[in-house]
Design an enzyme around this catalytic site. Structure first.
Site, PDB file in Angstrom:
ATOM      1  N   HIS A   1      -3.124  11.286  -7.615  1.00 36.90           N
ATOM      2  CA  HIS A   1      -3.755  10.301  -6.454  1.00 36.90           C
ATOM      3  C   HIS A   1      -4.308  11.322  -5.459  1.00 36.90           C
ATOM      4  O   HIS A   1      -3.406  11.773  -4.631  1.00 36.90           O
ATOM      5  CB  HIS A   1      -2.359   9.626  -6.199  1.00 36.90           C
ATOM      6  CG  HIS A   1      -2.803   8.110  -5.093  1.00 36.90           C
ATOM      7  ND1 HIS A   1      -1.752   7.795  -4.680  1.00 36.90           N
ATOM      8  CD2 HIS A   1      -3.946   7.585  -5.265  1.00 36.90           C
ATOM      9  CE1 HIS A   1      -2.386   6.659  -3.851  1.00 36.90           C
ATOM     10  NE2 HIS A   1      -3.408   6.683  -4.365  1.00 36.90           N
TER      11      HIS A   1
ATOM     12  N   HIS B   1      -1.804   0.127 -12.678  1.00 36.69           N
ATOM     13  CA  HIS B   1      -2.191   0.515 -11.430  1.00 36.69           C
ATOM     14  C   HIS B   1      -1.596   2.063 -11.396  1.00 36.69           C
ATOM     15  O   HIS B   1      -0.640   2.349 -11.468  1.00 36.69           O
ATOM     16  CB  HIS B   1      -2.153   0.120 -10.219  1.00 36.69           C
ATOM     17  CG  HIS B   1      -2.531   0.550  -9.024  1.00 36.69           C
ATOM     18  ND1 HIS B   1      -1.520   1.236  -8.146  1.00 36.69           N
ATOM     19  CD2 HIS B   1      -3.729   0.568  -8.568  1.00 36.69           C
ATOM     20  CE1 HIS B   1      -2.512   1.557  -7.123  1.00 36.69           C
ATOM     21  NE2 HIS B   1      -3.487   1.227  -7.422  1.00 36.69           N
TER      22      HIS B   1
END
EC number: 3.1.4.11
Length: 615
Positions: free
Chosen positions: A198, A152
């Site tokens: 991110h 992830h």
């Protein structure tokens, strides 16, 4: 661990611990000796101590005079260890290797093992490992039949909010055997290139091209089976076309994509050796949700259902990508129609590369999990969504994962890159349990343990019961109580290697360590259990010689977690090593079990001698 200033010395087989700079405490170092079970096994099969090919009575033998040749070792491996099929030639090669490591001078005149040689052979984890070290499962089934080692936000070096983005974590993950790499794609500040970061946080970006080149160079460094790149795509059509061009040029023949736009069934790992695939949502879906400002208005009162959802209150927002999207919207007018038509023509190049079509729930999860006969896909759920869905529709999840792929990702509040409990996903057949590989802790240890199975290739075949259908389309019900299928007996004999890997005052300033071992079974709720040995005081070579029994209802999904600690009366117990092993892969008999540090790196010398029996 003691914090006081400490000194140490070694003298004539003992260690001196200086206390308060005034006086010494001397502790004798005893060499580790074979346990009774090891002696009995040696005498049962060795020649010259009451054994001889498995017909002897071990109770009458003298272990010190026995010798175990190739035929006797072959019988031991077959009858005692359950390693059926071992040939005499293979047994001789093992003997030669043990003698080579232990006897530098007499290795050319020795052709068998004495008791000490045999004991050392049992402790060599490369010669006597606890699980099968190579790929042994059927790899010809569709991808949906396997649990897949999944990362992830694979590019993050630390926490989810402010750490650096880099290709280095991607490389490390691939070297560990991870097969699914996740990249979040965002436009750079000028909108002319693609960064990986991110989104809506303070993480520093890394160019996409650096990540793609790292994947190309390290994809198959630990496993030949396919690598899947999951893209969280926040790009315009032009930049999507640029991604397609990059991937095609960098991966070349490695890149796999189907001829048809959608698949009726996923290909198998065996058919995709040394291939790379892309999994993401088709471009049309991104056009509907590409503007984060619009999304925030549309979803102001909605609960996030995907990683691309509007940011939570706790998230830190950056303006770079949002301002870019606002500029795009402000500059759009009727005269831009030609540019948009050109972009439309470029889109198929990107869409064509998507092998595994992904999506997020648009309605209820139950509706999304309805199986389509002639089409397979990937669905992503958060850990909370999985919990809710499994509580109410557990069999729907199992049924969906028989043909389709289900990916589970951590909830958005795990800012420190921690992980969740993976078993609930595996129990329901979810193939991709996406983990933060930098989020060290017990949950990640379980992930490491699961994917030590099948030779560590990154693909583990799901148990048959998760793939079967009964009358009226019935599938496995994880909530249903089932009887005990088998009992695992685990015996912890002893440990060794700490003295070589740690300073002699690492665990205690004034004495040798006081070790104990905790043994856990983690699986379906009915199988979860914990046992603990007694504490062995002041000993670098602890001998526990304790056995525990674990009744198992679903051994196929159980993991055996082992952790050694050093008892500290006045402070938190010190960490001494850990490992996690899939129960279904355990090799019966006396085995050497290497231990790992908190980050999952194998310790150089520390290992346990254990025995596993299934009844």
């Amino acid at each position: 661990m003691g914090k006081e200033k400490k000194t140490e010395s070694y003298d004539n087989g003992s260690y001196n611990y200086k206390m308060f700079k005034c006086f010494n405490r001397k502790f004798k170092i005893n060499e580790v000796q074979p346990t009774d079970d090891v002696r009995d096994a040696f005498c049962q099969f060795a020649v010259g101590c009451g054994g001889g090919g498995g017909d002897g009575d071990s109770s009458d033998g003298d272990a010190s005079s026995g010798v175990m040749g190739a035929e006797q070792l072959c019988s031991f491996l077959d009858d005692h260890q359950g390693d059926s099929g071992t040939t005499v030639a293979e047994a001789q090669r093992l003997i030669n290797e043990v003698i080579r490591r232990r006897h530098h001078v007499t290795r050319f005149t020795r052709h068998g093992l004495d008791l000490d040689d045999f004991f050392n052979f049992l402790f060599y984890d490369d010669l006597n490992p606890p699980i099968t070290p190579h790929v042994h499962q059927d790899m010809s089934a569709p991808l949906s039949h396997y649990f897949i080692y999944t990362g992830h936000n694979s590019y993050l070096t630390g926490n989810q909010l402010s750490s650096d983005c880099s290709e280095v974590p991607v490389i490390k993950a691939l070297q560990r055997g991870v097969r699914v790499i996740e990249l979040d794609l965002w436009p750079n500040s000028t909108g002319t290139d693609i960064n990986v970061l991110h989104g809506r946080t303070l993480t520093t970006p890394v160019p996409l091209i650096s990540c793609l080149k790292a994947i190309r160079d390290y994809a198959f460094s630990s496993s030949p089976y396919p690598v899947i790149i999951t893209l969280e795509d926040h790009l315009t059509a032009d930049l999507q076309a640029k991604v397609a061009e990059m991937a095609t040029l960098i991966f070349g023949e490695m890149l796999y994509y189907p001829e048809s736009e959608s698949l009726a069934e996923f290909p198998s790992p065996a058919s995709l050796l040394h291939r790379i695939m892309i999994s993401t949502k088709p471009p049309k879906e991104y056009l509907e949700s590409s503007n984060p400002i619009v999304k925030q208005k549309d979803n102001n009162n909605a609960s996030p259902s995907s990683e691309e959802e509007t940011p939570r209150k706790e998230e830190i927002q950056t303006l770079e990508s949002i301002l870019f999207y606002e500029d795009c919207c402000e500059n759009k007018n009727d005269s831009d129609q030609e540019e948009e038509e050109a972009s439309e023509e470029q889109k198929p190049a990107y869409k064509r590369l998507i092998t595994i079509h992904a999506g997020k729930p648009k309605g209820t999860v139950k509706e999304e999990m309805k199986v389509v006969v002639d089409k397979v896909r990937r669905l992503s759920l958060s850990e909370q969504e999985l919990d809710r869905t499994c509580s109410s529709n557990s069999q729907d999840v199992v049924r969906f994962t028989q043909r389709n792929i289900l990916r589970i990702y951590p909830k958005g509040t795990r800012f420190n890159s921690s992980n969740y409990k993976p078993l609930i996903g595996w129990i329901h057949g979810a193939q991709m349990i996406a983990f933060n590989m930098q989020g060290y802790g017990k949950s990640l240890w379980l992930m490491h343990g699961m994917f030590r199975a099948n030779g560590g290739c990154g693909y583990v075949k799901k148990p048959n019961f998760l793939m079967k259908k009964g009358f009226h389309d019935e599938v496995f019900d994880p909530r249903k109580k089932i009887p005990v299928k088998e009992t695992l007996k685990v015996k912890v004999y002893m440990g060794d290697g700490w003295r070589l890997d740690f300073s002699h005052t690492h665990f205690d300033s004034y004495s040798p360590p006081d070790f104990y071992t905790k043994v856990y079974v983690v699986g379906v709720p009915a199988d979860n259990a914990k046992r603990k040995t007694r504490v062995i005081e002041d000993n670098w070579y602890p001998i526990w010689d304790e056995e525990f029994s674990f009744p198992l209802t679903v051994p196929e999904l159980a993991l055996l977690r082992i952790e050694v600690s050093e008892y500290d009366m006045s402070d938190k117990d010190d960490f001494g090593g850990q490992t996690c092993l899939p129960v279904s892969e355990l090799r019966p008999g006396i085995r050497s079990v290497p231990l790992y540090d908190k980050k999952g790196e194998k310790m150089k010398s520390v290992k346990l001698l254990m025995r596993f029996i299934f009844e």
